[in-house]
Design a protein around this motif. Structure first.
Motif, short mmCIF file in Angstrom:
data_model
loop_
_atom_site.label_atom_id
_atom_site.label_comp_id
_atom_site.label_asym_id
_atom_site.label_seq_id
_atom_site.Cartn_x
_atom_site.Cartn_y
_atom_site.Cartn_z
N PHE A 78 -71.08 27.10 9.75
CA PHE A 78 -70.54 27.56 8.48
C PHE A 78 -69.08 27.12 8.37
O PHE A 78 -68.23 27.56 9.14
CB PHE A 78 -70.64 29.08 8.37
N LEU B 274 -62.34 30.84 4.29
CA LEU B 274 -62.90 32.04 3.67
C LEU B 274 -62.38 32.20 2.25
O LEU B 274 -61.16 32.16 2.01
CB LEU B 274 -62.55 33.27 4.49
N ALA C 27 -65.78 33.72 9.59
CA ALA C 27 -64.77 32.68 9.41
C ALA C 27 -64.02 32.43 10.71
O ALA C 27 -63.75 31.27 11.08
CB ALA C 27 -63.81 33.06 8.30
N VAL D 126 -67.09 29.76 3.51
CA VAL D 126 -67.77 31.04 3.37
C VAL D 126 -67.15 31.82 2.23
O VAL D 126 -65.91 31.86 2.09
CB VAL D 126 -67.69 31.86 4.68
N CYS E 153 -67.08 35.65 0.25
CA CYS E 153 -67.42 37.07 0.15
C CYS E 153 -67.29 37.49 -1.31
O CYS E 153 -66.26 37.23 -1.93
CB CYS E 153 -66.49 37.94 0.99
N LEU F 287 -69.89 25.56 -0.60
CA LEU F 287 -70.07 26.71 0.27
C LEU F 287 -71.31 26.58 1.16
O LEU F 287 -72.34 26.09 0.72
CB LEU F 287 -70.18 27.99 -0.57
N ASP F 288 -71.17 27.03 2.40
CA ASP F 288 -72.29 27.06 3.34
C ASP F 288 -72.94 28.43 3.42
O ASP F 288 -74.06 28.56 3.92
CB ASP F 288 -71.80 26.68 4.75
N LEU F 289 -72.22 29.46 2.95
CA LEU F 289 -72.73 30.82 3.07
C LEU F 289 -72.04 31.71 2.04
O LEU F 289 -70.83 31.63 1.85
CB LEU F 289 -72.44 31.38 4.48
N GLY G 266 -67.29 38.58 6.51
CA GLY G 266 -66.75 37.26 6.21
C GLY G 266 -65.61 36.88 7.15
O GLY G 266 -65.54 35.73 7.61
#
Length: 301
Positions: A5, A36, A29, A8, A10, A105-107, A25
């Motif tokens: 990741f 993040l 991160a 990321v 939130c 974004l990966d997540l 998060g």
């Protein structure tokens, strides 16, 4: 292939439950050295949390933006990681989808609960929509992060990961994520497939009972075959086949064996099974005792 990741996000609506996404998060991160983003989307049709709102398209939106940014900057825990505030106006799910593309974004981390009443329902529906539509995985959280984060070092503490498998492409990709996270954190991997029970099991003949047991054994062998040989060097996956309602069995298994994370595919085989799995994923997300990582197909990433 190892999962990493790098970017990321939130999502929060500043409620107590939604702010729980932030410790997750921060921990992720820090663990993956990721960038993040902490995002708040202002839905102009529901801005009562900011007090009175009169449509002054420029002035009022700037005031809300400043207030939201101040709230983000006061959020505990963010001082421990490099992060970027993101304030957007519009439909929450739509704006987050745009951010996925803009920030690569990966997540995305989202809560299944927000403010009480209507806003709680709205946030839950946003998370469900994100799970079904985003091209990247969504980590749905509702419980405090104490079991997920080491209280001493602040790192991630994953000891047991449950992967639900229905043999679809999404489920197999979920297994890839589960195995990668298990390798990263030296965690146990539990692989579970839930079969529909016989309609009238008490009326099965001895021959039918034998065939039923053989079918269960065949499914378990198929589960075992999904695990790459190289993964068995560092872990011993535990394959299990159960009978019943998929979401009930997944949640019960997670509770009984104290799972730290559940990983599920978003879609199953074909239209009908896709709808059924979607329903299963939604129900598990709402009832799970731990975070749920919802993963789409590799083509969607």
């Amino acid at each position: 292939m190892r999962v990493h990741f790098r970017h990321v996000l939130c999502a929060t609506d500043f409620s107590e439950h939604a702010n729980r996404t932030i410790p997750y998060g921060v921990a992720i991160a820090r663990e993956f050295d990721a960038r993040l983003y902490v995002c708040h989307v202002v839905d102009l049709s529901a801005v009562a949390i900011y007090g009175e709102f009169q449509l002054d398209p420029v002035g009022q939106q700037e005031r809300i933006r400043r207030q939201a940014r101040e709230l983000l900057e006061k959020t505990p825990g963010l001082e421990n990681v490099a992060w970027e505030p993101v304030i957007r106006f519009g439909n929450p799910a739509g704006e987050i989808a745009r951010l996925v593309e803009e920030k690569q974004l990966d997540l995305v981390i989202a809560s299944t609960r927000g403010h009480s009443g209507l806003k709680r329902l709205i946030l839950g529906s946003v998370t469900q929509r994100l799970i079904r539509t985003l091209p990247c995985p969504v980590l749905a959280v509702q419980s405090p992060p104490e079991g997920f984060i080491d209280p001493e070092g602040g790192g991630i503490r994953l000891q047991k990961i449950l992967v639900g498998i229905d043999f679809s492409a999404d489920a197999e990709n979920a297994l890839r994520y589960g195995l990668s996270l298990a390798q990263e954190f030296e965690a146990e991997v539990h692989i579970l497939h839930v079969m529909e029970p016989p309609v009238y099991p008490e009326f099965l003949t001895p021959t039918e009972q034998t065939q039923d047991l053989l079918q269960v054994d065949a499914v378990k062998d198929r589960l075992e075959a999904l695990v790459p040989a190289e993964a068995r060097v560092w872990c011993t996956p535990r394959a299990t086949v159960l009978r019943g309602q998929a979401y009930e069995e997944l949640v019960a298994y997670a509770v009984a064996r104290e799972m730290d994370m559940i990983v599920l595919g978003v879609r199953g085989h074909g239209l009908v099974k896709s709808l059924l799995l979607g329903s299963t994923t939604d129900r598990v997300v709402r009832r799970a005792p731990c975070p749920v990582l919802a993963v789409g197909s590799p083509a969607a990433e």
